[in-house]
Design an enzyme around this catalytic site. Structure first.
Site, mmCIF file in Angstrom:
data_model
loop_
_atom_site.group_PDB
_atom_site.id
_atom_site.type_symbol
_atom_site.label_atom_id
_atom_site.label_comp_id
_atom_site.label_asym_id
_atom_site.label_seq_id
_atom_site.Cartn_x
_atom_site.Cartn_y
_atom_site.Cartn_z
ATOM 1 N N HIS A 111 0.854 -1.200 0.000
ATOM 2 C CA HIS A 111 0.000 0.000 0.000
ATOM 3 C C HIS A 111 0.889 1.248 0.000
ATOM 4 O O HIS A 111 1.468 1.602 1.020
ATOM 5 C CB HIS A 111 -0.910 0.013 1.232
ATOM 6 N N HIS A 167 1.618 5.400 -1.695
ATOM 7 C CA HIS A 167 1.304 6.584 -2.512
ATOM 8 C C HIS A 167 2.619 7.175 -3.002
ATOM 9 O O HIS A 167 3.495 7.483 -2.176
ATOM 10 C CB HIS A 167 0.580 7.639 -1.672
ATOM 11 N N ARG A 220 2.490 9.665 -5.714
ATOM 12 C CA ARG A 220 2.181 10.942 -6.409
ATOM 13 C C ARG A 220 2.629 10.889 -7.870
ATOM 14 O O ARG A 220 2.763 9.822 -8.425
ATOM 15 C CB ARG A 220 2.793 12.138 -5.660
ATOM 16 N N ASN A 237 -5.064 7.413 -6.131
ATOM 17 C CA ASN A 237 -5.772 8.668 -5.790
ATOM 18 C C ASN A 237 -4.995 9.906 -6.222
ATOM 19 O O ASN A 237 -4.715 10.803 -5.434
ATOM 20 C CB ASN A 237 -6.123 8.733 -4.295
ATOM 21 N N LYS A 245 -9.349 -0.048 -5.889
ATOM 22 C CA LYS A 245 -9.345 0.584 -4.567
ATOM 23 C C LYS A 245 -10.678 1.272 -4.310
ATOM 24 O O LYS A 245 -11.130 2.094 -5.119
ATOM 25 C CB LYS A 245 -8.202 1.611 -4.505
ATOM 26 N N HIS A 264 -10.488 1.375 1.765
ATOM 27 C CA HIS A 264 -10.272 2.396 2.800
ATOM 28 C C HIS A 264 -11.499 2.302 3.699
ATOM 29 O O HIS A 264 -12.579 2.752 3.326
ATOM 30 C CB HIS A 264 -10.142 3.798 2.192
ATOM 31 N N HIS A 317 -4.622 -0.495 5.826
ATOM 32 C CA HIS A 317 -4.141 0.299 6.972
ATOM 33 C C HIS A 317 -5.086 0.238 8.173
ATOM 34 O O HIS A 317 -5.614 1.261 8.608
ATOM 35 C CB HIS A 317 -3.847 1.753 6.579
ATOM 36 N N ASP A 329 1.437 2.699 3.549
ATOM 37 C CA ASP A 329 0.609 3.887 3.357
ATOM 38 C C ASP A 329 1.467 5.151 3.445
ATOM 39 O O ASP A 329 1.002 6.196 3.902
ATOM 40 C CB ASP A 329 -0.551 3.948 4.358
ATOM 41 N N HIS A 357 3.208 14.582 1.495
ATOM 42 C CA HIS A 357 2.625 15.877 1.113
ATOM 43 C C HIS A 357 3.715 16.907 1.328
ATOM 44 O O HIS A 357 4.596 16.724 2.176
ATOM 45 C CB HIS A 357 1.426 16.229 2.002
HETATM 46 O O1 DOR Z 1 -3.268 9.593 5.496
HETATM 47 C C1 DOR Z 1 -3.643 9.297 4.383
HETATM 48 N N1 DOR Z 1 -3.077 9.847 3.272
HETATM 49 N N2 DOR Z 1 -4.633 8.438 4.237
HETATM 50 C C2 DOR Z 1 -5.192 8.168 3.051
HETATM 51 O O2 DOR Z 1 -6.106 7.400 3.002
HETATM 52 C C3 DOR Z 1 -4.737 8.886 1.828
HETATM 53 C C4 DOR Z 1 -3.365 9.345 1.977
HETATM 54 C C5 DOR Z 1 -2.957 10.327 0.904
HETATM 55 O O3 DOR Z 1 -3.152 10.042 -0.277
HETATM 56 O O4 DOR Z 1 -2.407 11.370 1.241
HETATM 57 ZN ZN ZN Z 2 -3.334 5.073 1.453
#
Ligand code: DOR
Ligand code: ZN
Length: 355
Positions: A23, A25, A27, A51, A109, A146, A184, A257, A261
């Site tokens: 799992h 991310h 970007r 996402n 997802k 989720h 998660h 996860d 950011h």
């Molecule tokens: O903390 C999180 N950040 N939970 C999520 O489900 C999405 C993820 C994100 O894409 O930033």
């Molecule tokens: Zn996630």
């Protein structure tokens, strides 16, 4: 042990089959280039979350995204990004067939609309997706969930528990042979649900939910870098997650996860959810397992249970983790911004040594 026997020296290094991150991310664009090599350095595969904005809803989009990821991880030619599609109310049943035929999509997802980052296009009513779920069950494609309800009256700390009661129980009843990964998980109730459910149901657990509880987010001042979704829970839940992760139960496996950011999007009046842990993913897990006296269970959780659930082979090479403390940088480059890593400026006890 007699009074005079020496205390055994702590294990100084371990070798494990190369892990996978089920799992993740990463970007896109310059941010992608900055973060995904961290994962490729230590993991054989990673399940890539869809996402983005706009989300990855078609196999064709996933194919393009995979190409960008492969380009950014060229030096690690063993690394395989396992792509996912973002389920919507209107995902056509035919898309599931194309996803399977493509050979690059490992799962879909489910984001309940409004649950988290870029989930506005998510599912508003699970019943609308039933024909798609039927096809996924038939073709053996897993649904990644989720698991939080979104109704504003439901307390944020109860959203996962309510999701089990209000949604997951009926999905698993209506689709008893649909493979589901409860992503998660953060609560004792989720651990119990997964433990007691059929072999079609598994769960990922993040390193940050093993290492922290809500005190780490709220005591002594609000820590925006410890805010994620599902949100950190109380210590009793953390303890239940640790117990599940080290239990040897094949239903539980690694999924960081890691969700980077920019510093500015975290350190603001309405900060984004997500922690960036990929730069030291297996090291954070090693620390959690070590603390629990269960380093011998790490490989099963990080490298064996995931491929078993997805019906894939385990990775063929190994990595070595050494007990060696190092200081995590205060920040990393993130496109034209900076990202603050989990435990920035503080010490971590384990290190992957490259061969
Ligand atoms: O903390 C999180 N950040 N939970 C999520 O489900 C999405 C993820 C994100 O894409 O930033
Ligand atoms: Zn996630």
């Amino acid at each position: 042990m007699s009074q005079n026997s020496p205390i055994p020296a702590p294990i100084s290094s371990i070798e494990i089959i190369r892990p996978d991150d089920w799992h993740l991310h990463v970007r896109d664009d310059d941010a992608l280039k900055a973060v995904v090599p961290f994962t490729a350095r230590q993991c054989g595969r990673a399940v890539i979350m869809p996402n983005l904005s706009p989300p990855i809803t078609t196999t064709a989009q996933a194919h393009q995204y995979q190409k960008r990821i492969l380009k950014a991880t060229e030096p690690y030619n063993y690394f395989q990004p396992l792509m996912t599609l973002y389920l919507t109310d209107t995902t056509p049943v035919e898309e599931i067939q194309s996803a399977l035929q493509s050979g690059i999509i490992c799962a879909l997802k489910l984001y309940p609309a409004g649950a988290t980052t870029n989930s506005a296009a998510g599912v508003t009513d699970i019943k609308k997706t039933y024909p798609t779920l039927e096809k996924m069950q038939q073709l053996g494609i897993p649904l990644l969930v989720h698991g939080e309800v979104t109704h504003h009256d439901v307390d944020i700390f109860d959203r996962e528990k309510q999701f089990i009661e209000q949604r997951l129980l009926s999905i698993t009843k209506d689709f008893p042979e649909l493979k589901i990964v409860f992503e998660h998980i953060t609560t004792r109730e989720a651990v119990d649900f997964v433990t007691q459910s059929s072999p079609y149901i598994a769960a990922t657990i993040t390193a940050h939910h093993l290492l922290m509880n809500r005190n780490d987010m709220l005591v002594g001042g609000i820590k925006p870098h410890h805010y994620c979704l599902p949100v950190l829970k109380r210590k009793t839940h953390q303890d239940a997650l640790i117990k599940a992760a080290i239990s040897g139960n094949k239903k539980f496996f690694m999924g960081t996860d890691s969700a980077p950011h920019s510093q500015q999007n975290k350190e603001t009046a309405c900060g984004c959810a997500g922690m960036f842990s990929a730069f030291a993913a297996i090291e954070f897990y090693a620390e959690a397992f070590d603390k629990a006296g269960a380093l011998d269970k790490l490989e099963q959780f990080s490298s064996l249970n995931g491929p078993l659930f997805y019906g894939l082979a385990t990775n063929s090479d190994k990595i070595t983790l050494k007990r060696e403390s190092w200081i995590i940088p205060e920040s990393y480059q993130f496109g034209s911004d900076r990202v603050i890593p989990l435990r920035a400026g503080k010490t971590i006890q384990w290190k992957v040594i490259s061969k």
